[in-house]
Design a protein around this motif. Structure first.
Motif: not given
Length: 163
Positions: A17, A21, A101, A105, A141
């Protein structure tokens, strides 16, 4: 699944993630140049729309001024610490995955706040007159992790009541 496997899964999702990202944000800013374009339709239901989010989810707590990014970073990193602690102790595979996750994030958005003073949001889903807030991969996420954790908790609760 063994404890070590659960931890590896959670950490792998955290890294996945976080990397997706940050790579997507770098691409949007420095290769696609979305800040210069504003909003671009990608699909009939998806735009790339540049938004610098100085607040948190859905624009909440945006009135903290210059201290806002630091307050949000501190709270986020405290949450990441709790998520990592939970990740190393849970016996539930889906909870370990969700923790990873969510933490990935949260770290991705913290990096934005430290680099830019705001979070880079650019995904804008819409259809049939309905429009969602502009978000990013880190937000996805976090939301997916929370949904998975809730489903796991609901299923575990049902299983406990049936026995």
């Amino acid at each position: 699944m063994s404890r070590t496997s659960r931890i590896v899964l959670g950490v792998a999702l955290l890294v996945l993630v976080l990397v997706l990202d940050q790579a997507s944000k770098d691409w949007i800013l420095y290769y696609y140049h979305l800040p210069d374009r504003g909003s671009v339709q990608i699909l009939p239901f998806l735009n790339f729309t540049m938004v610098w989010n100085h607040a948190v989810t859905f624009g909440m707590f945006g009135g903290l001024g210059a201290k806002g990014p630091w307050v949000f970073c501190a709270i986020s990193m405290g949450a990441v610490g709790l998520l990592l602690w939970t990740l190393t102790r849970t016996r539930r595979t889906l909870v370990a995955a969700a923790c990873g996750a969510i933490a990935g994030g949260a770290i991705g958005n913290v990096i934005d706040r430290l680099r830019y003073g705001a979070v880079v949001d650019f995904l804008h889903a819409h259809a049939f007159g309905w429009s969602w807030y502009v978000f990013n991969v880190a937000d996805s996420g976090i939301v997916c992790g929370v949904v998975v954790w809730l489903i796991d908790s609901f299923l575990a609760d049902r299983q406990t009541r049936q026995t």
